[in-house]
Design an enzyme around this catalytic site. Structure first.
Site, PDB file in Angstrom:
ATOM      1  N   LYS A 163      61.103  69.658  21.859  1.00 61.60           N
ATOM      2  CA  LYS A 163      61.984  68.846  21.015  1.00 61.60           C
ATOM      3  C   LYS A 163      61.319  68.500  19.687  1.00 61.60           C
ATOM      4  O   LYS A 163      61.912  68.669  18.613  1.00 61.60           O
ATOM      5  CB  LYS A 163      62.386  67.558  21.758  1.00 61.60           C
ATOM      6  N   ASP A 181      60.858  60.881  20.007  1.00 64.63           N
ATOM      7  CA  ASP A 181      60.411  60.339  21.282  1.00 64.63           C
ATOM      8  C   ASP A 181      61.334  59.250  21.808  1.00 64.63           C
ATOM      9  O   ASP A 181      61.860  59.351  22.913  1.00 64.63           O
ATOM     10  CB  ASP A 181      58.976  59.819  21.201  1.00 64.63           C
ATOM     11  N   ARG A 247      78.830  81.579  27.182  1.00 66.06           N
ATOM     12  CA  ARG A 247      78.649  82.547  26.097  1.00 66.06           C
ATOM     13  C   ARG A 247      79.799  82.530  25.106  1.00 66.06           C
ATOM     14  O   ARG A 247      79.720  83.183  24.061  1.00 66.06           O
ATOM     15  CB  ARG A 247      78.485  83.961  26.684  1.00 66.06           C
TER      16      ARG A 247
END
Length: 321
Positions: A163, A181, A247
């Site tokens: 991340k 965070d 998809r």
């Protein structure tokens, strides 16, 4: 209902450049706990049904002219009813002079009296817009919040999934960091969430192998932002070869955050995938969907495939931070 959060009177005075006519204590020791405001015409006229004493009270031209039309005794009783409720403060607008004997009553009941040169409606609107986010219900969640092409993207996922590294790449590509965070999320309306960083970790990013960096110091002021609406959530997860990933993008997934539904996209992570570019495209695609365009639906239409009503799935991912 009063909020469990508060804003100090000192901050409000500085934010709106208010003149202090009277304060029973230092402004930093007084606070406001309700995001709502009020024009006290009814209580000045003798009706105090459903009066909320937690609201800031505004005295504008209408209220002051009404008080002038009353005789001395009724004017004093009306102001006494207002001050005896002990609102957080009374604000006189348009730079008007306080009604006769109001200074005596605010001192008796220890109610702060302030004044502004701004108009009543504009002052009320500005104060509501300021108090709303400051006093909104909030939670803290583990994740990264970035602004990408004007869209607030909350990136979540297991620790070590990438991340923070993705956030740094996005910053280098011209986007902005809001929080890393820990993301403080505020519910400012029934449909809107705003995210920000806790004060003590604002602008800092943790990169494994590097340590703690200050994004504002390294990339400049243009690389950071104090807060942003949360328009979509992207969940990063390690690629699972046994899992079938969407998809086409026909189905609509949402995550419930403080009873607000936010679009959710799951992005699998594996070597060779440029997550920053994927998130950029996801942000632009989310904006197009909000504007009524869905590329997957258009493709199915051009292929002559019957379009079924997209399924909506609402998920709850985290516990409290």
């Amino acid at each position: 209902m009063a909020s469990k959060y508060s804003v100090s009177l000192d901050r409000i005075i500085k934010e709106f450049d208010l003149e202090i006519l009277y304060s029973p204590a230092p402004a930093n020791e007084l606070s406001v706990t309700s995001p709502d405001v009020n024009r006290p015409g009814l209580i000045l006229a003798g009706r105090d049904d459903y009066f909320d004493p937690e609201r800031v009270q505004f005295l504008g031209l209408s209220e002051i002219e009404f008080l002038k039309s009353l005789d001395e005794e009724k004017r004093f009783e009306g102001l006494k009813r207002l001050c005896s409720k002990k609102p957080p403060f009374i604000l006189i607008t348009r730079g008007l002079e306080p009604p006769h004997r109001l200074d005596e009553l605010v001192k008796k009941y220890k109610v702060p009296l302030l004044r502004t040169t701004e108009g009543t409606s504009s002052s009320m609107s500005a104060l509501i817009n300021y108090l709303g986010p400051e006093l909104a219900d909030r939670i803290t969640r583990h994740g990264v919040l970035v602004e990408v092409y004007g869209e607030g993207i909350l990136i979540i996922g297991d620790s070590g999934v990438g991340k923070s590294e993705t956030a740094v790449e996005l910053i280098k590509r011209g986007h902005r960091l809001i929080a890393d965070d820990a993301v403080e999320i505020r519910r400012v309306s029934s449909k809107t969430l705003v995210g920000s960083a806790p004060d003590n970790i604002r602008h800092f990013i943790e990169l494994r192998g590097i340590g703690i960096i200050n994004a504002r110091r390294i990339f400049g002021m243009g690389a950071v932002k104090l807060s942003e609406k949360i328009n979509m959530v992207i969940q990063l997860e390690q690629w699972n070869p046994d899992k079938v990933y969407d998809r086409m993008g026909i189905d609509n997934d949402f995550i419930n955050i403080m009873n607000v539904k936010v679009p959710l996209t799951v992005v699998p992570v594996k070597p060779g995938r440029n997550l920053a570019i994927i998130i950029e495209v996801a942000a632009m695609n989310n904006r197009q969907k909000k504007m009524g365009y869905n590329a997957a639906k258009e493709l199915l239409h051009q292929l002559g495939i019957h379009e079924e009503e997209p399924a909506e799935e609402e998920v709850e991912i985290w516990q409290s931070y």
